[in-house]
Write an enzyme that holds these catalytic residues in place. Structure first.
Site, PDB file in Angstrom:
ATOM      1  N   SER A 190      48.389 -92.830 -16.328  1.00 17.35           N
ATOM      2  CA  SER A 190      47.094 -92.286 -15.908  1.00 17.35           C
ATOM      3  C   SER A 190      46.754 -91.016 -16.684  1.00 17.35           C
ATOM      4  O   SER A 190      47.627 -90.374 -17.289  1.00 17.35           O
ATOM      5  CB  SER A 190      47.119 -91.978 -14.415  1.00 17.35           C
ATOM      6  OG  SER A 190      47.521 -93.102 -13.679  1.00 17.35           O
TER       7      SER A 190
HETATM    8  N1  SAM Z   1      51.920 -93.013 -12.658  1.00 14.99           N
HETATM    9  C1  SAM Z   1      52.329 -93.942 -13.679  1.00 14.99           C
HETATM   10  C2  SAM Z   1      52.682 -93.208 -14.963  1.00 14.99           C
HETATM   11  O1  SAM Z   1      52.815 -91.972 -14.939  1.00 14.99           O
HETATM   12  O2  SAM Z   1      52.869 -93.889 -15.973  1.00 14.99           O
HETATM   13  C3  SAM Z   1      51.258 -94.963 -13.958  1.00 14.99           C
HETATM   14  C4  SAM Z   1      51.165 -95.982 -12.897  1.00 14.99           C
HETATM   15  S1  SAM Z   1      50.140 -97.347 -13.336  1.00 14.99           S
HETATM   16  C5  SAM Z   1      48.536 -96.656 -13.136  1.00 14.99           C
HETATM   17  C6  SAM Z   1      50.366 -98.355 -11.887  1.00 14.99           C
HETATM   18  C7  SAM Z   1      51.704 -99.056 -11.830  1.00 14.99           C
HETATM   19  O3  SAM Z   1      51.821 -99.683 -10.563  1.00 14.99           O
HETATM   20  C8  SAM Z   1      51.873-100.147 -12.872  1.00 14.99           C
HETATM   21  O4  SAM Z   1      53.013 -99.904 -13.637  1.00 14.99           O
HETATM   22  C9  SAM Z   1      52.049-101.424 -12.027  1.00 14.99           C
HETATM   23  O5  SAM Z   1      52.942-102.364 -12.599  1.00 14.99           O
HETATM   24  C10 SAM Z   1      52.599-100.849 -10.739  1.00 14.99           C
HETATM   25  N2  SAM Z   1      52.460-101.675  -9.548  1.00 14.99           N
HETATM   26  C11 SAM Z   1      51.415-102.431  -9.125  1.00 14.99           C
HETATM   27  N3  SAM Z   1      51.714-103.007  -7.950  1.00 14.99           N
HETATM   28  C12 SAM Z   1      52.979-102.613  -7.610  1.00 14.99           C
HETATM   29  C13 SAM Z   1      53.841-102.868  -6.510  1.00 14.99           C
HETATM   30  N4  SAM Z   1      53.512-103.670  -5.477  1.00 14.99           N
HETATM   31  N5  SAM Z   1      55.067-102.292  -6.502  1.00 14.99           N
HETATM   32  C14 SAM Z   1      55.443-101.480  -7.515  1.00 14.99           C
HETATM   33  N6  SAM Z   1      54.680-101.206  -8.590  1.00 14.99           N
HETATM   34  C15 SAM Z   1      53.458-101.757  -8.625  1.00 14.99           C
END
Ligand code: SAM
Length: 225
Positions: free
Chosen positions: A73
């Protein structure tokens, strides 16, 4: 998968300090005031958490692709998230959506212990490596469905969900400590309201904070894949 770690040590000896300082100035100019949050950005080596192809852009205040259709993000968004949690340094935090591990590292400098869950194995493994390289030792990484939380280490003082879901997953409410707070983007795919949930005893108070656009939260208590 568990990467135990302490406070950051990997940023001090690299040549990106000037870029980090400019990122911190940009965050300050956009209204971020919390000194602990600004210090975390000044110390955390974002270039270790992004793919080599976009490393030259690591200290832009921009979201960047990290593979598997996911992004790290925008730092400003993450800084607002972290300010809202008002961490004091000793909390036990659960993060859902590890992604690159960058926000996990920021949380590691702001809290006592961080437990993070990522559903995409390759991202979780890359994040674990980056966290090790950055010298972050108070983080544990789990591959799995974060909508189920991580019950083994509950309750958590704070829970931060980095993907947008239709509703707050009930297991996350159950795993939130009394007096704790949970941040989650709620709404449809592609358009949500960042929502702060505070637990007071058996009561959960929801406060809408801002419009948000996060990738979907996929899982048993989220959207279908
Ligand atoms: N904050 C992170 C960073 O600093 O890189 C970015 C997060 S990214 C916007 C959202 C993440 O949530 C993705 O890697 C996605 O695979 C994960 N995600 C989506 N649904 C999920 C779930 N049910 N459990 C765990 N991770 C999940």
């Amino acid at each position: 998968m568990v990467a135990r770690r302490g406070r950051l040590s990997g940023a001090s000896a690299d040549s990106f300090g000037g870029y980090r300082a400019r990122l911190v100035e940009a965050l300050r100019a956009k209204g971020i005031r919390n000194l602990a949050v600004l210090k975390a950005f000044a110390e955390t080596p974002r270039h270790l958490f992004v793919p080599a192809a976009v490393r030259h852009r690591a200290y832009e205040d921009a979201a960047l692709p990290i593979g598997n259709g996911q992004t790290v993000s925008q730092p400003f968004t993450q800084a607002r998230y972290l300010e809202l949690l008002r961490l004091r340094g000793k909390e036990k935090v659960l993060e859902i959506g590890t992604g690159s591990g960058y926000q996990t590292a920021l949380l590691g400098t702001l809290a006592g212990q961080v437990f993070t869950v990522e559903r995409v194995r390759s991202l979780a493994e890359a994040a674990r490596q980056a966290l090790l390289e950055a010298g972050v030792r108070n983080v544990s990484v789990l591959v799995g469905d974060g909508t189920l939380g991580w019950s083994a280490y509950a309750p958590y003082d704070a829970i931060l969900v980095a993907a947008g879901g239709p509703d707050v997953p009930p297991p996350l409410l159950q795993q939130l400590a009394d007096g704790g707070q949970l941040l989650i983007p709620l709404g449809a795919r592609g358009s949500q309201t960042l929502t702060l949930v505070r637990r007071v005893g058996a009561e959960f108070r929801q406060l809408p904070v801002a419009e948000a656009r996060f990738v979907p939260l996929i899982g048993e208590h989220g959207f279908d894949a």
